[in-house]
Design an enzyme around this catalytic site. Structure first.
Site, short mmCIF file in Angstrom:
data_model
loop_
_atom_site.label_atom_id
_atom_site.label_comp_id
_atom_site.label_asym_id
_atom_site.label_seq_id
_atom_site.Cartn_x
_atom_site.Cartn_y
_atom_site.Cartn_z
CB SER A 133 -0.77 0.02 1.35
OG SER A 133 -1.42 1.25 1.57
CE1 TYR A 143 -4.32 -1.92 4.86
CE2 TYR A 143 -3.35 0.28 4.39
CZ TYR A 143 -4.23 -1.01 3.89
OH TYR A 143 -4.25 -1.24 2.63
#
Length: 276
Positions: free
Chosen positions: A142, A155
């Site tokens: 990401s 995350y």
């Protein structure tokens, strides 16, 4: 097109978003698809769309956080198709929460799916990819694998881990002269369901956060899929997806640790807080 035509390709998290878009574009480029997801209904719809394109597709429900299930799945795909050429470890979830008040279970869920799911998929399919003589592992990190922000400790941890794991794996396979390429993908804001399916702690307003995400997400899943596949076909080690990903990567490189003060201030004020 030749890099995908006739190849057997595995895509996890294929029920929606980038996973579905990758599957559709791979089918258009002539690949045979093995797709999976925990969302059985979404997966069935992706399969229907692929079959409408005339694709050869196998669809299976799979929780990538379950180690044994992933290894059994890899063998099943190999048995069905006879060979596996490419694996896209794409499945992922997120959690928006303050670390001080988050539960360990919330963090474990993100790490189990977003990191261990990538490790299991890479490990389970690697022997088959080597055997194919022309393998490729594509692991989706990401933009949050490039820099950190408040509320995303779980995350960030998982996506930084995916980045480090994948870059190290690439070096190992190159040094061993294995016939397997490795690519790390860093999407920026993609208009997918990841925030819709996110878990929020009591400090954050989930509905407002979702609306904000969809306003600032700049790239469609279809555009993301094309960027990823074009880079994969060229054997790129890293792919930045979207103008925001490219800008933020340059920003972090230019500012060093100073970015943390700026990003922390901006993001903390952008994320909608709960008023209850």
């Amino acid at each position: 097109m030749h890099y995908f035509a006739g190849k057997v390709v595995v895509v996890t998290g294929a029920a929606s978003g980038i996973g579905r878009a990758l599957s559709m574009e791979l089918a258009r480029r002539g690949a045979k698809l093995a797709i999976s997801d925990v969302d059985a209904d979404g997966l069935a719809e992706t399969k229907r769309l692929l079959e409408a394109e005339g694709a050869h597709v196998q669809a299976d429900r799979l929780d990538v956080a379950e180690e044994q299930a992933v290894f059994l799945y890899a063998d099943k795909v190999k048995e069905h198709f006879g060979v596996v050429h490419q694996v896209y470890n794409n499945a992922g979830v997120t959690f928006l929460g303050n670390f001080e008040k988050s539960s360990i279970k919330d963090i474990e869920r993100v790490v189990d799916i977003d990191f261990w799911g990538v490790v299991y998929g890479s490990k389970a399919f690697l022997p088959h990819l080597i055997e194919s003589g022309a393998g490729h592992i594509v692991n989706v990190s990401s933009v949050f694998g490039l820099f950190s922000v408040p509320s995303q400790t779980a995350y960030n941890a998982a996506k930084f881990a995916v980045r480090g794991f994948t870059e190290s794996l690439r070096q190992e396979l190159r040094a061993a002269r294995r016939p397997v390429r490795v690519t790390t993908v860093h999407p920026g804001g993609i208009k997918t369901n990841i925030v819709n399916n996110a878990v929020f702690d009591e400090n954050y307003d989930g509905a407002r956060s979702m609306r904000l995400f969809h306003k600032i997400a700049l790239t469609s899943p279809e555009r993301a899929a094309n960027i990823i596949l074009n880079a994969v076909s060229k054997g790129r080690a890293r792919v930045l997806v979207g103008p925001d990903a490219k800008f933020l990567d340059l920003f972090v490189r230019a500012t060093g640790s100073w970015y943390q003060g700026v990003m922390g201030f901006v993001v903390d004020r952008m994320i909608p807080k709960s008023t209850s």
